[in-house]
Scaffold this active site. Structure first.
Site, mmCIF file in Angstrom:
data_model
loop_
_atom_site.group_PDB
_atom_site.id
_atom_site.type_symbol
_atom_site.label_atom_id
_atom_site.label_comp_id
_atom_site.label_asym_id
_atom_site.label_seq_id
_atom_site.Cartn_x
_atom_site.Cartn_y
_atom_site.Cartn_z
ATOM 1 N N GLY A 21 0.588 -0.988 -0.022
ATOM 2 C CA GLY A 21 -0.080 0.009 -0.500
ATOM 3 C C GLY A 21 1.037 1.104 -0.226
ATOM 4 N N CYS A 22 0.401 2.144 -0.483
ATOM 5 C CA CYS A 22 0.579 3.761 0.249
ATOM 6 C C CYS A 22 1.396 4.475 1.283
ATOM 7 C CB CYS A 22 0.025 4.427 -0.671
ATOM 8 S SG CYS A 22 -1.723 4.728 -0.251
ATOM 9 N N TYR A 23 0.364 4.213 2.420
ATOM 10 C CA TYR A 23 1.255 4.309 3.516
ATOM 11 C C TYR A 23 2.227 3.292 3.299
ATOM 12 C CZ TYR A 23 -2.666 7.628 4.553
ATOM 13 O OH TYR A 23 -3.621 8.618 4.919
ATOM 14 N N THR B 72 4.727 1.650 1.715
ATOM 15 C CA THR B 72 5.807 2.052 1.246
ATOM 16 C C THR B 72 6.501 2.756 1.928
ATOM 17 O OG1 THR B 72 5.100 1.409 -0.112
ATOM 18 C CG2 THR B 72 6.570 2.441 -0.543
ATOM 19 N N SER B 73 5.644 4.220 2.266
ATOM 20 C CA SER B 73 6.044 5.411 2.482
ATOM 21 C C SER B 73 6.794 5.665 4.169
ATOM 22 C CB SER B 73 5.528 6.784 2.616
ATOM 23 O OG SER B 73 4.273 6.509 4.234
#
Lengths: 347, 347, 347, 347
Positions: free
Chosen positions: A155-157, A159-160
Site C-alpha cells: 500500500g501507499c502508506y 511504502t512510505s
C-alpha cells in the site's frame, strides 16, 4: 528482448489510470486489454481525456473483467487495480491460466488469513495463494519478486513507512514499541469514488486526521516490521488527509536503543539502499517534500537525532500513485522479467 | 459601555490585517491608528482591497510606528503584530504612557530571558517586563489577563498544542517524557514575506516537515506544560507545512500513567473547559478539521485511546490567524475590559 | 425592533449552510426551523461541525420540509435554498399561510413561464406567482423588495454579470449585441452533490469551460438586461470552473455606441451605486480579485477602455455563496423588514 | 543517430527546470552545461531536489552564463530560458560560434523591432537576427524550423491562442476584428520570482484578471494572425491568473463571415492538424481541461457554434510549461535534428 503482453484490471481508478499511462509508454509492453465494469465497450480515448490522437491506446476497448475473456489474447501479465476483497476472485483463475499477477490491492499482502480478516472484516477467499505471493517492495524482496508468479504490491502508506523504518529496525537501532508514525496523504489515496467527503469543497482548505488508531494498512506494516525485527510488534499510526492530489509525507519518531548519531544512520541507509536507484537519501539537513517526488517513482528519506530528547526522527516522501502504487508495480514487473528495473519509470 | 480607542502596530501582515478586519467591526472599539513602515501615508482602503466603500476604515491613514506619534491620539490599547525582537522596543514606551499592550509576537511569552535567548538567538531587551506580562491564553489565565497591562498572546502552534494537552497534564494522566506532537500548518503561518519557498508554485501540491526538532515555539510550549505539570519537561515537536491558507491540525501521542478511558478524558475536558465558549469538544468518534474552525475563534479537541498500544491520542484544529493570533488577542482584549469575551468574535 | 422568526428550507446545501451561519448571528432573527430531507431528526450541531458549544443553534433540530410542519412555529419568513423545480412546490403553501418567502432557487426569477420552460426543461408549476415575485437584486429593485411577499434572489453568475453591466446598459453606452461575458466560478457554485466530476482530484489542478453557450442563467440575465435596455437581447456567456472554494470573476467585453472614456464610466457607476454600500468601485487601474470579496457581501467592479480596439471591458468579483446567494438573500430580508440592509452582513 | 550536446541557459527558472528534467531523459541528448547566475558552482542535485541518486544529472555543475565558457565543451545547441531583453545578448555570440539557438524568451519572436520596442519598452539589441529567426510553432512552421539556426519559441498564451485560431483565420471563416480572447493561466506562468503577489496565500482562493488590455504577448499573437490572414489585425485579449500550478485555458469568441457549422470546423481542424500528433481535437461536445494536458506536450482544441447568436466559440488547453515552453522547445529541437519530433515528449 521480447515484449510482454499485459492486461490491466480496474483500469479506470486512479491507480489503474496511472498504470495505463505508464505502461502505454513502456517500450517492452504490449497493452493487450483494459477492464472496467463501468466502461466496458468504450474506447480508452473516450474514457481518458488525455489520450493523444496518435497514441496506440486510442482504439483499445475496455472489456468486462473476467479471466475467461483473456483466453484468446495471449496475456502474460495481469495488473489488478481492484478493490480489496475483489482481487482474489480474479487472481485464482488468472494464475491457473499461467498468467502472472501483479496485484495492487491488499488481498495478498498479509500472509496470515486471520490477520487479514481482523483488519479487512471479511474472510480471505484464496488463502492457499498467500504462501505463493511475494510482497512487492523491491528494495526488500527483489530476489523473491524475480521468480514470483503473484506479487502483492504494498500500500501507499506502508511504502512510505517501511522504506525509512526497515533499515534501522534491521540494525536493531530503535525500540520497536516506541515507534510512532504520522502520515499525511493526498486525496487520490482515497480512490475515485463519488463520496461527498471527497468533494473539492470538502477537501480544499481542509486538513484532518482520520481512521486512527486502527488503520487497515497496519496489518502489512506490522508484518513487515516484525519480519525485519524478528519479533512481533504493534505500531502507532496516525494518517491525515491533506489537500494534495498526490503524495504522502511520513514522519516517524522512535527511541534509540544504542548510541546513535546522524552518521551511523547515514551508514545504515547507504548500505541498505546501495543498489536502489529510486531511494533518495537526503541526510540530516534537508527535508522531504512531496513536490520533489510527484509523478516519479522516487522515495526521499531524511533523518534527525534530537539532541535534547535523544529521539530518532525519520521522514519520507513518495507519490502515492507511483512509488505507492503503479510505479512500484511496474518496477516489480520489470524485475519479474529480468529487465532493468527502471524501464518506463524515468531515472 | 465606553468604547476603547486602539492602535494596531504592524497592521499590514497577515495577523495585523486580521486584527484590522475584526476590530473594525467590533462594536466597542474605536480604531485610532494603524502603523506600517511600508505603507505609512497610505489609506487603509489603498492597502486593503477588501475595504468597503462605506467602511469607517476607508480614510484611516497608516502612520510610521512609534509610541510618540500616539501621544495626541488618546489610545487606550495597542495591539503589536510585529516580528519578535521588534515588539519589545515598542512595548516599553507604550506602557510608560499608560497604554495597555496586547503583543502577538514571541517577545513576552517566555518568562525566562535566558530561555528566550537560547531559542530566539538574541538578547531580550526588556527583561524587566517579563514578570509583568501575562500569557494570553484565556482558557488558562483568564483571571490574570483581566488585570494585566501587558498580555503576550500565545503562538499559533502553542495554542493548538496546549489546549488539548494541558487538561490531561494537569490531571497527571500522561507520562510527560512520552509526549510526541505532530502539527500541520497552513502557509499564512509563515507570514507575508516575499520568500521564494512560499511562492504559490512551491507550496501548492507540496507538503513538507520543517524546522524540527528544535522549533522556537517549543520554548513557550515547554514553559506552559511545565507550569501545569509542576515539573520540567522536554517536548518532541514536528511541524509540517501543508497547502492551506489557514489552519493548524495537531496530533499528540502520549503514554498514560493511570488507567484511562475515553470517558475519563471526556470528564477531564468538560471540567477544564466548562466555561470556555470557544472550545469545541468532539469526543472520541469525530475528528477535527481545519475547515470547521476556519475564520472562527473556535478550537476543536478530540481524543482516542488506542486499545492495542494503550496510548492516548489527542487532536486539535484551530485557525492560526484567529484562535492562533488575532482572535485570541481580541478575546484577551475583551477580558481586559471586563466585557463579554466573545464580542466581535462570533459564537 | 421585533425579531423575525425564520425557517430555512434546504439548510444543508452550501447556500443553505451559509444562510444558517449568518442568520444564527443576525441580531434580529430568531431561527425557528431548519429543514432537510437527509438530516431530519438530527441536531444542527450534528450536521454542522462548526457549531460552537454555546451556540443557540446547538440543539435546533432539522425537520422534514413541508409547510404544514411550520404551522405551530409562528414563522414570519421562509428562506428556500432548494433546487429549482422544487422551490415552487413549497412557496405556494407558505405564502398561503402568510409567510413571506425569499427564494434562492431559479423558480421565480424568470417572469415568463415559457422562457423558464425553455431553459429549465420542465413546466413551471406556479406561474400565477410570477407576477408577484420580485427579482432580489437590491441595487436595482430595492423599492419593490421592500413591499414584496416573494423575493426571487438572483443566481450567482447573474449577480456578477448584471452589477457591472446594468449601469452602462441603462445609459445606452454599449451595443447590446456585442456583449460577450466570460465568467470563472469556484466549485461550491455546483452545489454539494456527490458527483465524480466535482471530486477534489478532478477539480484541483483543473480548469475548464463548461455549459456553454446555453447556460440556464442566461434566462434571467437576458431578462434583466432587456428590462434595463428596454429591448430584447441575446447574451454571449462562457462559464468556466476553476479550483476555488468560492468566488466568481466576470469579464465583459462590449462595443461602445457613444464616445466613452474611463471618467464617463466612473460617473455612470457612481451615480448608479451611490447608495449601495456593498458595491466597491475599483475604477480603471485596479483589478477585482475574489480573495478581496470572499466571505463578504461585497461586489467589486472595475473597467477599462481599450485604446487600440475601442472596446469597453468590465470586470467584477463576488463571493458566489454570499453576494451570489445567502448574503444577498439576507440583504433582501433586511430590506423587506425596513431594517438597515447591512445587518448581519459586515460593512 | 549521433547525440546532440546541449547547453541550457537560465536553467533554474520554471521553464529552464522543465527543460532540464525532460532533456536529461532524452535518449539523443548529452547535457553539456547548465547556467545560472544564482547557482553557479552548485551541482544540479543541490539545486533540484528531485534529482535521483543515480541520475546522470547528479554531478553536473551549474556555471555562469556566457558564450565563452562553452568554447571547450563542444556544444551543438543552446536553449535560452532567460528573461526577454537578456536573451539577445547571448544569442549573438552563440550563433557566431556555430551553436544553434532555441530561445524561449520573447526576444526573437516579433519580426519588427519597432513593434518589439512598443510592447517590451526597450530597444531591440540584435535586430539583424530577426530575419534569421523562425517562430517555433511546429504546427505552422515545421519546414522552416527544420533548417533554422535560431528558433524563437512562442509564449504560452500565444500557443494556446494561435492553435485554435489559425486554421479558422486561414480559412477566412471569421471576422478578424470580432475576435475576443479570454485566457486563464496557472501561476508558474509568472516565473519563479519572489514577488509578494505570487505568494501562496495571495494566489490560493484568488482569481483575477490582470495586464489587460495591452499584454506583451499581443505583439506575437497579432503578428501570427496577420500572417495567416494576410492583413493587419488587432486582437482583444483578457488574461486571468487562477490558482493552478500549470496550465492555460483559452476561450475565443468570434463572428463567422461565412455559413459555418460544427462539421465544417471539424474539417478545417482535421486538415490543418492532420500530421500533428500533439493536437487533440475534442470536437463540439467535449470541453478542454488543463488536467488532461498537464505534464504533456498536448494541446486540446474544442469548438461550438452558438445557434442563438451565431458566434463561433473556440477553446483550448495546454500546459504552459510544456507545450507553452519547454516541450515545444524540445519539439523544435527534434525537428532541427530531423528526428521524430516526439522523442522525449511522450505520445
Amino acid at each position: 528482448m521480447n515484449k510482454a503482453k499485459i492486461a490491466i484490471f480496474g483500469a479506470s481508478g486512479y491507480s489503474g489510470e496511472e498504470l495505463v499511462k505508464r505502461l502505454a509508454e513502456h517500450p517492452l509492453v504490449e497493452l493487450g486489454c483494459l477492464t472496467s465494469r463501468q466502461y466496458a465497450g468504450k474506447k480508452a480515448s473516450e474514457v481518458f481525456a488525455w489520450v493523444g490522437n496518435q497514441s496506440p491506446l486510442r482504439n483499445l476497448e475496455f472489456i468486462e473483467p473476467g479471466a475467461g475473456s483473456l483466453d484468446t489474447l495471449g496475456i502474460d501479465f495481469a495488473f489488478l487495480a481492484l478493490p480489496h476483497g475483489v482481487a482474489f476472485e480474479f487472481a485464482v483463475p488468472l494464475l491457473e491460466r499461467g498468467i502472472k499477477v501483479i496485484d495492487l490491492s491488499a488481498d495478498f499482502r498479509v500472509k496470515d488469513a486471520e490477520v487479514y480478516k481482523r483488519f479487512y472484516k471479511h474472510e480471505h477467499r484464496a488463502p492457499e495463494l498467500l504462501k505463493k505471493s511475494v510482497y512487492g517492495l523491491p528494495e526488500v524482496y527483489r530476489d523473491e519478486i524475480r521468480g514470483a508468479e503473484l506479487v502483492a504490491c504494498p500500500g501507499c502508506y506502508p511504502t512510505s513507512i517501511l522504506l525509512p523504518l526497515l533499515p534501522v529496525v534491521r540494525a536493531k537501532m530503535i525500540r520497536l514499541s516506541s515507534i510512532i508514525v504520522n502520515s499525511l496523504s493526498g486525496v487520490s489515496g482515497a480512490g475515485r469514488k463519488a463520496d461527498a467527503d471527497l468533494l473539492f469543497v470538502e477537501c480544499h482548505e481542509s486538513a484532518r486526521p482520520y481512521g486512527l488508531p486502527f488503520h487497515r494498512h497496519l496489518s502489512e506494516i506490522e508484518q513487515e516490521i516484525a519480519n525485519a525485527a524478528e519479533e512481533k510488534v504493534l505500531i502507532q499510526f496516525a494518517p491525515h488527509l491533506i489537500p494534495l492530489n498526490r503524495g504522502i509525507i511520513t514522519t516517524v519518531h522512535a527511541d534509540p536503543v544504542i548510541e546513535l548519531n546522524v552518521d551511523s544512520l547515514q551508514a545504515v541507509y547507504e548500505t541498505a539502499y546501495r543498489s536502489d536507484r529510486f531511494i533518495r537519501l537526503l541526510g540530516s539537513s534537508r527535508y522531504p517534500d512531496v513536490k520533489n517526488v510527484a509523478f516519479t517513482n522516487g522515495a526521499q528519506i531524511a533523518w534527525r537525532i534530537d539532541s535534547r530528547t535523544g529521539r530518532v526522527i525519520l521522514m519520507s516522501a513518495i507519490d502515492n500513485l507511483v512509488k505507492g502504487a503503479a510505479g512500484q508495480a511496474i518496477q516489480c514487473f520489470n524485475i519479474m522479467n529480468a529487465w532493468d528495473e527502471g524501464i518506463g519509470l524515468g531515472s
